[in-house]
Design an enzyme around this catalytic site. Structure first.
Site, PDB file in Angstrom:
ATOM      1  N   GLU A 147       0.144   3.629   1.737  1.00 48.71           N
ATOM      2  CA  GLU A 147       0.203   4.066   3.146  1.00 48.71           C
ATOM      3  C   GLU A 147       1.604   3.832   3.720  1.00 48.71           C
ATOM      4  O   GLU A 147       1.964   4.434   4.720  1.00 48.71           O
ATOM      5  CB  GLU A 147      -0.813   3.291   3.988  1.00 48.71           C
ATOM      6  CG  GLU A 147      -2.196   3.881   4.015  1.00 48.71           C
ATOM      7  CD  GLU A 147      -2.277   5.205   4.778  1.00 48.71           C
ATOM      8  OE1 GLU A 147      -1.915   5.250   5.957  1.00 48.71           O
ATOM      9  OE2 GLU A 147      -2.701   6.194   4.174  1.00 48.71           O
TER      10      GLU A 147
ATOM     11  N   TYR B 256      -1.684   0.374  10.626  1.00 50.15           N
ATOM     12  CA  TYR B 256      -1.940  -0.257   9.320  1.00 50.15           C
ATOM     13  C   TYR B 256      -0.707  -0.119   8.418  1.00 50.15           C
ATOM     14  O   TYR B 256      -0.235  -1.097   7.838  1.00 50.15           O
ATOM     15  CB  TYR B 256      -3.160   0.390   8.653  1.00 50.15           C
ATOM     16  CG  TYR B 256      -3.359  -0.050   7.217  1.00 50.15           C
ATOM     17  CD1 TYR B 256      -4.045  -1.225   6.916  1.00 50.15           C
ATOM     18  CD2 TYR B 256      -2.844   0.693   6.155  1.00 50.15           C
ATOM     19  CE1 TYR B 256      -4.208  -1.641   5.598  1.00 50.15           C
ATOM     20  CE2 TYR B 256      -3.006   0.285   4.841  1.00 50.15           C
ATOM     21  CZ  TYR B 256      -3.695  -0.879   4.568  1.00 50.15           C
ATOM     22  OH  TYR B 256      -3.857  -1.289   3.264  1.00 50.15           O
TER      23      TYR B 256
ATOM     24  N   SER C  88       0.818  -1.220   0.000  1.00 53.77           N
ATOM     25  CA  SER C  88       0.000   0.000   0.000  1.00 53.77           C
ATOM     26  C   SER C  88       0.849   1.266   0.000  1.00 53.77           C
ATOM     27  O   SER C  88       1.914   1.320   0.631  1.00 53.77           O
ATOM     28  CB  SER C  88      -0.865  -0.014   1.262  1.00 53.77           C
ATOM     29  OG  SER C  88      -1.408   1.258   1.496  1.00 53.77           O
TER      30      SER C  88
HETATM   31  P1  NAP Z   1     -11.526  -4.815   1.581  1.00 57.98           P
HETATM   32  O1  NAP Z   1     -12.633  -4.476   0.655  1.00 57.98           O
HETATM   33  O2  NAP Z   1     -11.534  -4.281   2.967  1.00 57.98           O
HETATM   34  O3  NAP Z   1     -11.411  -6.423   1.647  1.00 57.98           O
HETATM   35  C1  NAP Z   1     -10.579  -7.048   2.606  1.00 57.98           C
HETATM   36  C2  NAP Z   1     -10.761  -8.560   2.504  1.00 57.98           C
HETATM   37  O4  NAP Z   1      -9.903  -9.202   3.476  1.00 57.98           O
HETATM   38  C3  NAP Z   1     -12.194  -9.051   2.792  1.00 57.98           C
HETATM   39  O5  NAP Z   1     -12.508 -10.069   1.872  1.00 57.98           O
HETATM   40  C4  NAP Z   1     -12.054  -9.615   4.198  1.00 57.98           C
HETATM   41  O6  NAP Z   1     -12.988 -10.647   4.477  1.00 57.98           O
HETATM   42  C5  NAP Z   1     -10.662 -10.222   4.139  1.00 57.98           C
HETATM   43  N1  NAP Z   1     -10.097 -10.507   5.457  1.00 57.98           N
HETATM   44  C6  NAP Z   1      -9.929  -9.643   6.471  1.00 57.98           C
HETATM   45  N2  NAP Z   1      -9.370 -10.276   7.527  1.00 57.98           N
HETATM   46  C7  NAP Z   1      -9.190 -11.581   7.169  1.00 57.98           C
HETATM   47  C8  NAP Z   1      -8.660 -12.737   7.826  1.00 57.98           C
HETATM   48  N3  NAP Z   1      -8.202 -12.687   9.075  1.00 57.98           N
HETATM   49  N4  NAP Z   1      -8.620 -13.918   7.146  1.00 57.98           N
HETATM   50  C9  NAP Z   1      -9.087 -13.990   5.892  1.00 57.98           C
HETATM   51  N5  NAP Z   1      -9.606 -12.930   5.215  1.00 57.98           N
HETATM   52  C10 NAP Z   1      -9.664 -11.740   5.855  1.00 57.98           C
HETATM   53  O7  NAP Z   1     -10.116  -4.365   0.938  1.00 57.98           O
HETATM   54  P2  NAP Z   1      -9.746  -4.004  -0.590  1.00 57.98           P
HETATM   55  O8  NAP Z   1      -9.976  -2.557  -0.806  1.00 57.98           O
HETATM   56  O9  NAP Z   1     -10.353  -5.007  -1.505  1.00 57.98           O
HETATM   57  O10 NAP Z   1      -8.163  -4.189  -0.536  1.00 57.98           O
HETATM   58  C11 NAP Z   1      -7.558  -5.451  -0.837  1.00 57.98           C
HETATM   59  C12 NAP Z   1      -6.142  -5.456  -0.301  1.00 57.98           C
HETATM   60  O11 NAP Z   1      -5.388  -4.413  -0.887  1.00 57.98           O
HETATM   61  C13 NAP Z   1      -6.016  -5.254   1.214  1.00 57.98           C
HETATM   62  O12 NAP Z   1      -4.919  -6.014   1.653  1.00 57.98           O
HETATM   63  C14 NAP Z   1      -5.697  -3.771   1.350  1.00 57.98           C
HETATM   64  O13 NAP Z   1      -5.002  -3.521   2.553  1.00 57.98           O
HETATM   65  C15 NAP Z   1      -4.828  -3.564   0.117  1.00 57.98           C
HETATM   66  N6  NAP Z   1      -4.830  -2.222  -0.455  1.00 57.98           N
HETATM   67  C16 NAP Z   1      -6.006  -1.629  -0.799  1.00 57.98           C
HETATM   68  C17 NAP Z   1      -5.968  -0.390  -1.411  1.00 57.98           C
HETATM   69  C18 NAP Z   1      -7.242   0.313  -1.820  1.00 57.98           C
HETATM   70  O14 NAP Z   1      -7.177   1.524  -2.062  1.00 57.98           O
HETATM   71  N7  NAP Z   1      -8.357  -0.397  -1.946  1.00 57.98           N
HETATM   72  C19 NAP Z   1      -4.733   0.240  -1.682  1.00 57.98           C
HETATM   73  C20 NAP Z   1      -3.562  -0.432  -1.327  1.00 57.98           C
HETATM   74  C21 NAP Z   1      -3.610  -1.669  -0.734  1.00 57.98           C
HETATM   75  P3  NAP Z   1     -14.429 -10.387   5.175  1.00 57.98           P
HETATM   76  O15 NAP Z   1     -15.352 -10.067   4.036  1.00 57.98           O
HETATM   77  O16 NAP Z   1     -14.690 -11.675   5.838  1.00 57.98           O
HETATM   78  O17 NAP Z   1     -14.254  -9.224   6.114  1.00 57.98           O
HETATM   79  N1  GDD Z   2     -12.534   7.313   5.856  1.00 53.13           N
HETATM   80  C1  GDD Z   2     -12.652   8.644   5.946  1.00 53.13           C
HETATM   81  N2  GDD Z   2     -13.812   9.179   6.444  1.00 53.13           N
HETATM   82  N3  GDD Z   2     -11.625   9.414   5.529  1.00 53.13           N
HETATM   83  C2  GDD Z   2     -11.781  10.751   5.604  1.00 53.13           C
HETATM   84  C3  GDD Z   2     -12.943  11.364   6.088  1.00 53.13           C
HETATM   85  C4  GDD Z   2     -14.003  10.526   6.543  1.00 53.13           C
HETATM   86  O1  GDD Z   2     -15.054  10.982   6.997  1.00 53.13           O
HETATM   87  N4  GDD Z   2     -12.790  12.706   6.020  1.00 53.13           N
HETATM   88  C5  GDD Z   2     -11.583  12.939   5.513  1.00 53.13           C
HETATM   89  N5  GDD Z   2     -10.942  11.767   5.263  1.00 53.13           N
HETATM   90  C6  GDD Z   2      -9.576  11.612   4.749  1.00 53.13           C
HETATM   91  C7  GDD Z   2      -8.685  10.719   5.624  1.00 53.13           C
HETATM   92  O2  GDD Z   2      -8.202  11.460   6.749  1.00 53.13           O
HETATM   93  C8  GDD Z   2      -7.604  10.343   4.616  1.00 53.13           C
HETATM   94  O3  GDD Z   2      -6.615  11.333   4.582  1.00 53.13           O
HETATM   95  C9  GDD Z   2      -8.342  10.328   3.275  1.00 53.13           C
HETATM   96  O4  GDD Z   2      -9.623  10.960   3.498  1.00 53.13           O
HETATM   97  C10 GDD Z   2      -8.582   8.937   2.685  1.00 53.13           C
HETATM   98  O5  GDD Z   2      -9.152   8.103   3.695  1.00 53.13           O
HETATM   99  P1  GDD Z   2      -9.712   6.635   3.352  1.00 53.13           P
HETATM  100  O6  GDD Z   2     -10.659   6.701   2.223  1.00 53.13           O
HETATM  101  O7  GDD Z   2     -10.180   6.062   4.649  1.00 53.13           O
HETATM  102  O8  GDD Z   2      -8.443   5.862   2.777  1.00 53.13           O
HETATM  103  P2  GDD Z   2      -6.920   5.779   3.282  1.00 53.13           P
HETATM  104  O9  GDD Z   2      -6.098   6.598   2.342  1.00 53.13           O
HETATM  105  O10 GDD Z   2      -6.797   6.028   4.731  1.00 53.13           O
HETATM  106  O11 GDD Z   2      -6.606   4.230   3.068  1.00 53.13           O
HETATM  107  C11 GDD Z   2      -7.003   3.547   1.861  1.00 53.13           C
HETATM  108  O12 GDD Z   2      -5.978   3.622   0.905  1.00 53.13           O
HETATM  109  C12 GDD Z   2      -4.764   2.955   1.270  1.00 53.13           C
HETATM  110  C13 GDD Z   2      -3.772   3.181   0.124  1.00 53.13           C
HETATM  111  O13 GDD Z   2      -3.084   4.377   0.313  1.00 53.13           O
HETATM  112  C14 GDD Z   2      -7.344   2.099   2.257  1.00 53.13           C
HETATM  113  O14 GDD Z   2      -7.923   1.458   1.147  1.00 53.13           O
HETATM  114  C15 GDD Z   2      -6.083   1.333   2.640  1.00 53.13           C
HETATM  115  O15 GDD Z   2      -6.417  -0.042   2.823  1.00 53.13           O
HETATM  116  C16 GDD Z   2      -5.072   1.490   1.505  1.00 53.13           C
HETATM  117  O16 GDD Z   2      -3.890   0.783   1.801  1.00 53.13           O
END
Ligand code: NAP
Ligand code: GDD
Length: 330
Positions: free
Chosen positions: A126, A148, A124
């Site tokens: 992050e 995280y 990520s």
């Molecule tokens: P998501 O929608 O929150 O999905 C997370 C998945 O992980 C769900 O299927 C959840 O299952 C499963 N999970 C959680 N804890 C588990 C455990 N202990 N054992 C087995 N499965 C478990 O996340 P996403 O947005 O698809 O992201 C996918 C991956 O990419 C994550 O690793 C996230 O950290 C990473 N990532 C996401 C982003 C982004 O912007 N979306 C960016 C960078 C990296 P349940 O349905 O049972 O909860």
């Molecule tokens: N969730 C949330 N809710 N975020 C808010 C809000 C609110 O009401 N208001 C402002 N924000 C700001 C957060 O402070 C952050 O700076 C930004 O919006 C994005 O927040 P999220 O959408 O929660 O995503 P994230 O950047 O913290 O994390 C996501 O992206 C990562 C990749 O950089 C997640 O998908 C992580 O799993 C992923 O790794």
């Protein structure tokens, strides 16, 4: 012969898009779920008869070993994680168990069964946190700002270590934020697009947000899973940044979302100090030159296109089902 892939996190946003891609490519797909008291299959309901589901948990070593030994996959995509950053301050130890040691458990299972299995680890942006350089590349040092982020840095280096120690084809995809109509409602893009749709339809009145100045490089999840797959098809394992190269603020996000339905965001948005984070990641912007050059990857949806797509999907969902509280599957 078709390839066989294990996808952990199959019930999540990325899992659902990745499964669609793998099925298009004629893969046999085994999705991993964990036991929940209420099934959470909305995002993959339309794919259920085309994939196998197996139960395993990142917390349970034996379940992972059995999974890999029984399935004998060609590829494993590890998408499972506790992915919501604020929750990681509330449960830092559990976050580490899932996102850091959980990844180690999976690697241990793979290396004990078959070191020719190729593995994708969902890393990520992050990890860059308090950024040391702009834009961020594969060479930018990490400075995570949440439990995280720290857990993902651990898993990233475990990926590198299993590659270097056991010659595993293990890759770390450093993905910047990617969103879609299937995004969880707690993440800011979806919170905003759902909130805008509710206000437009008279189902809600106001929207409370935290830091409006935070900037993210936001792309479309459907584009990002193509990069995951391409990473595992290369001749040698490598780590890649995947990003659009465009960064926008949360304020720009609300402007676009409210503007799309003809409303002025300033009439509806409140800021709530309780939604600020103990430490913020202020500004992320990625440079995906390596992925573009080596994987031939590029995004197809820009930021405005992404947000308007999500607003339209939420309007549609709420018009069909006004009492809906959870994610719309497709
Ligand atoms: P998501 O929608 O929150 O999905 C997370 C998945 O992980 C769900 O299927 C959840 O299952 C499963 N999970 C959680 N804890 C588990 C455990 N202990 N054992 C087995 N499965 C478990 O996340 P996403 O947005 O698809 O992201 C996918 C991956 O990419 C994550 O690793 C996230 O950290 C990473 N990532 C996401 C982003 C982004 O912007 N979306 C960016 C960078 C990296 P349940 O349905 O049972 O909860
Ligand atoms: N969730 C949330 N809710 N975020 C808010 C809000 C609110 O009401 N208001 C402002 N924000 C700001 C957060 O402070 C952050 O700076 C930004 O919006 C994005 O927040 P999220 O959408 O929660 O995503 P994230 O950047 O913290 O994390 C996501 O992206 C990562 C990749 O950089 C997640 O998908 C992580 O799993 C992923 O790794």
């Amino acid at each position: 012969m078709s390839k066989r892939a294990i996808v952990t996190g199959v019930t999540g946003q990325d899992g659902s898009y990745l499964v669609e891609l793998l099925l298009q490519k004629d893969y046999e797909v085994i999705g991993v779920t964990r036991r929940l008291s209420t099934p959470n299959m909305q995002r993959i309901q339309h794919l259920r008869d085309r994939i196998q589901l197996r139960s395993a948990d990142l917390l349970d070593q034996a379940s992972l070993l059995d999974l890999v030994a029984d399935v004998r996959p060609h590829e494993v995509y590890n998408l499972a994680a506790m992915s919501f950053v604020p929750a990681s301050w509330e449960q830092p130890l559990l976050t580490g168990e899932f996102n850091a040691q959980g990844v180690t458990r999976l690697f241990e299972a793979i290396r004990r069964v078959d070191t020719s299995i190729r593995v994708y680890q969902a890393s990520s942006s992050e990890m860059f946190g308090k950024v040391r350089a702009t834009p961020q590349t594969e060479e930018t040092p990490f400075h995570p700002r949440s439990p995280y982020g720290v857990s993902k840095v651990f898993a990233h280096y475990m990926t590198v270590n299993y590659r270097e120690s056991y010659d595993l084809f293990a890759v770390s995809g450093i993905l910047f934020n990617h969103e879609s109509p299937r995004r969880g409602l707690e993440f800011v893009t979806r919170k905003v697009t759902d909130g805008v749709a509710r206000i437009k339809l008279g189902l809600g009145k106001r929207l409370s947000l935290g830091n409006l100045n935070a900037c993210r490089d936001w792309g479309f999840a459907g584009d990002y899973v193509r990069a995951m797959w391409a990473m595992l098809q290369q001749d040698s394992p490598n780590d890649y940044v995947v990003a659009t190269g465009v960064s926008s603020s949360v304020e720009e996000l609300v402007q676009i979302a409210f503007g799309h339905v003809g409303l002025d965001w300033q009439d509806y948005v409140d800021t709530d100090p309780n939604l600020l984070r103990p430490a913020e990641v202020d500004h992320l912007i990625g440079d995906a030159s390596k992925a573009r050059a080596q994987l031939g990857w590029q995004p197809t949806v820009d930021f405005k296109g992404l947000i308007t797509m999500m607003v339209d999907a939420d309007l549609h969902r709420l018009q069909c089902e006004p009492l809906a509280t959870d994610n719309e599957p497709v």
